[in-house]
Design an enzyme around this catalytic site. Structure first.
Site, mmCIF file in Angstrom:
data_model
loop_
_atom_site.group_PDB
_atom_site.id
_atom_site.type_symbol
_atom_site.label_atom_id
_atom_site.label_comp_id
_atom_site.label_asym_id
_atom_site.label_seq_id
_atom_site.Cartn_x
_atom_site.Cartn_y
_atom_site.Cartn_z
ATOM 1 N N HIS A 132 -10.557 15.726 -9.108
ATOM 2 C CA HIS A 132 -9.199 16.299 -9.050
ATOM 3 C C HIS A 132 -9.202 17.756 -9.510
ATOM 4 C CE1 HIS A 132 -6.422 13.114 -7.942
ATOM 5 N NE2 HIS A 132 -6.947 12.271 -8.816
ATOM 6 N N CYS A 141 -5.305 5.901 -6.661
ATOM 7 C CA CYS A 141 -4.980 7.162 -7.333
ATOM 8 C C CYS A 141 -3.467 7.258 -7.447
ATOM 9 C CB CYS A 141 -5.517 8.320 -6.493
ATOM 10 S SG CYS A 141 -5.178 9.932 -7.196
ATOM 11 N N LEU A 142 -2.994 7.711 -8.616
ATOM 12 C CA LEU A 142 -1.547 7.840 -8.801
ATOM 13 C C LEU A 142 -0.962 8.865 -7.842
ATOM 14 C CD1 LEU A 142 -1.390 7.669 -12.705
ATOM 15 C CD2 LEU A 142 -0.782 5.879 -11.061
ATOM 16 N N GLN A 196 -2.618 16.772 -11.189
ATOM 17 C CA GLN A 196 -1.698 15.716 -10.742
ATOM 18 C C GLN A 196 -0.313 15.838 -11.369
ATOM 19 O OE1 GLN A 196 -4.732 12.447 -11.647
ATOM 20 N NE2 GLN A 196 -3.604 11.604 -9.913
ATOM 21 N N HIS A 228 -13.979 10.504 -10.581
ATOM 22 C CA HIS A 228 -12.754 10.632 -9.777
ATOM 23 C C HIS A 228 -11.836 11.705 -10.373
ATOM 24 C CE1 HIS A 228 -9.117 8.525 -7.753
ATOM 25 N NE2 HIS A 228 -8.587 9.438 -8.540
ATOM 26 N N GLU A 229 -11.700 11.682 -11.713
ATOM 27 C CA GLU A 229 -10.800 12.659 -12.363
ATOM 28 C C GLU A 229 -11.382 14.070 -12.287
ATOM 29 O OE1 GLU A 229 -7.946 11.626 -12.788
ATOM 30 O OE2 GLU A 229 -8.474 9.500 -12.715
ATOM 31 N N GLY A 279 -6.489 6.725 -15.163
ATOM 32 C CA GLY A 279 -6.963 8.098 -15.316
ATOM 33 C C GLY A 279 -5.943 9.064 -14.752
HETATM 34 NI NI NI Z 1 -6.679 10.189 -8.845
#
Ligand code: NI
Length: 172
Positions: A140, A94-95, A51, A136-137, A46
């Site tokens: 963000h 998470c990236l 991000q 989660h997304e 995701g």
């Molecule tokens: Ni994330």
């Protein structure tokens, strides 16, 4: 298509609230494709606009496992319109928080309303890992990271280590 640089914590850009998309037009569609490509390249399941430094309410998700057909989802203005009382726990990463994982409790089932690739309003019920990933997304888009759901102690430890890592990288 382009692979975009991913911002890692700690970074103020990850703490901001993203702005709604008026219309899913060609510009937004290019962003969606670039975000998908960036996510697959990472690799991750995701990715949200902030991000990659774009403060727009756009997310992409693909929770298909290795060996399964890709199942890309692209959403603008995703919002949770219903969620179950029942919770589930998944280990999240998470990236933007590389190398760290933690168990997070979230509603097991949610209904998401969003604008799709064709600028149509959709509602979709989801559960399990997909529900967790989309929540989660969406976090963000409101400046929330998964580490904001865990203990203060653990969060500050992770952010301190990431901050040190950034300083070390900056010197190279
Ligand atoms: Ni994330």
């Amino acid at each position: 298509m382009a692979i975009l640089p991913i911002i890692t914590a700690p970074d103020l850009r990850l703490k901001k609230k993203a702005a709604s998309v008026d219309t899913v037009d060609d510009g937004v569609r290019v962003l969606m494709h670039n975000m998908l490509e960036t996510m697959y390249d990472a690799p991750g399941v995701g990715l949200a606009g902030p991000q990659v430094g774009v403060l727009r309410r756009v997310i992409v998700v693909d929770v298909a496992r290795a060996g399964e057909d890709p199942a890309p989802m692209m959403m603008a203005n995703p919002e949770i319109i219903a969620s179950s009382n029942e919770l589930s726990i998944f280990e999240e990463g998470c990236l933007s928080v590389p190398e760290y994982f933690a168990e997070v409790k979230r509603p097991e089932r949610v209904t998401i309303r969003y604008l799709d690739y064709e600028n149509e309003i959709r509602e979709q019920k989801m559960d399990g890992f997909l529900a967790t990933c989309v929540q989660h997304e969406i976090d963000h888009l409101d400046g929330v990271l998964f580490v904001d759901h865990i203990s203060n102690l653990k969060r500050s430890m992770i952010l301190r280590k990431l901050s040190k890592l950034k300083k070390a990288e900056a010197k190279v």
